[in-house]
Design an enzyme around this catalytic site. Sequence first.
Site, PDB file in Angstrom:
ATOM      1  N   LEU A  43      65.086  31.126  38.468  1.00 13.64           N
ATOM      2  CA  LEU A  43      65.500  29.942  38.689  1.00 13.64           C
ATOM      3  C   LEU A  43      66.800  30.080  39.080  1.00 13.64           C
ATOM      4  CD1 LEU A  43      64.405  27.990  35.185  1.00 13.64           C
ATOM      5  CD2 LEU A  43      63.162  27.801  37.418  1.00 13.64           C
ATOM      6  N   SER A  44      67.352  28.833  39.785  1.00 11.24           N
ATOM      7  CA  SER A  44      68.908  29.251  40.438  1.00 11.24           C
ATOM      8  C   SER A  44      69.717  29.738  39.502  1.00 11.24           C
ATOM      9  CB  SER A  44      69.380  28.135  41.081  1.00 11.24           C
ATOM     10  OG  SER A  44      69.316  26.931  40.253  1.00 11.24           O
ATOM     11  N   GLU A  45      69.710  29.286  38.030  1.00 19.85           N
ATOM     12  CA  GLU A  45      70.431  29.987  37.121  1.00 19.85           C
ATOM     13  C   GLU A  45      69.693  29.920  35.570  1.00 19.85           C
ATOM     14  OE1 GLU A  45      73.847  28.532  39.814  1.00 19.85           O
ATOM     15  OE2 GLU A  45      72.517  27.363  38.623  1.00 19.85           O
ATOM     16  N   THR A  46      69.914  30.904  34.795  1.00 18.19           N
ATOM     17  CA  THR A  46      69.618  31.114  33.364  1.00 18.19           C
ATOM     18  C   THR A  46      70.807  31.200  32.422  1.00 18.19           C
ATOM     19  OG1 THR A  46      67.450  31.959  34.110  1.00 18.19           O
ATOM     20  CG2 THR A  46      68.028  32.080  31.794  1.00 18.19           C
ATOM     21  N   HIS A  74      75.372  22.813  36.955  1.00 19.69           N
ATOM     22  CA  HIS A  74      74.142  22.322  36.310  1.00 19.69           C
ATOM     23  C   HIS A  74      73.863  23.142  35.175  1.00 19.69           C
ATOM     24  CE1 HIS A  74      70.924  25.197  37.642  1.00 19.69           C
ATOM     25  NE2 HIS A  74      70.003  24.334  37.001  1.00 19.69           N
TER      26      HIS A  74
END
Length: 278
Positions: A43-46, A74
């Site tokens: 994902l774009s971030e974790t 986010h």
Amino acid sequence: MHDYVIVDVFTTVALEGNPLAVFLNAADIPAARMQLIAREMNLSETTFVLPAQGDGDRRVRIFTPVNELPFAGHPVLGTAAVLGESTARSGLRLETAAGTIPVDLQYPSDGTVSARMRQPVPVWEPYRLRDDLLDALGIKSSTLPVDAYRNGPRHVYVGVGSEAALSRVQPDLRALARHPDMAAICFAGSGTRWRMRMFSPAYGVAEDAATGSAAGPLAVHLARYGLVPFGQQIEILQGVEMGRPSHMSARADATGQRPHTVEVSGSAVITAYGTLLV
């Protein structure tokens, strides 16, 4: 084994917005393993939730598939929503590498969580690779000066003449990847309603559905150049071209022309629970 939660951020509709994986009770996970997990989640971030070390309620580490970020919007808002959903607290203070972020929380009856976070106030400067960036984006010119803002990640803002032109932007990702440590933020709109797209192969994200850390500096950027007044809340829509519409609100307050407070708000909805077995 480690439990995690998937939460869709900046939306009230499951499977829209920007998805985030939140690993709870992550104190025993080494940083190198966190990076591998973030790459696995893709994902774009974790985020990884740890015990607080200072004045916050929890500490949060944020990873893209390729690097760690000191702050991102986010992920902070989504992590606060996940923590708040289980405690019903009206607010949390989350420690990040860019400082402690206060997040106010509300719980509408529709099962979502509404959150407002106070972001680090960005610093900015003209982007010295402006012409190369425009070429990489396939854009002839910008409607405003091309400036770089840093509030953790570095965002570079390029104004596009219309929402239709914004939707047609197709960057050369190879050329864009030669711009290190930055995300290209293309925007269009007027008044209080704006559209935004974010491209960042440098951060391992070809395109992002919702970039909360870029929403606050966009409010600053528009106010600095007189398109909205400081203190005016703007509404930002992102992720349309990806089929994941995301809705953000942003506001920058200032003394004179110097911003002192930047706030970004939106909603989040939990969509999945899982367990990492390794």
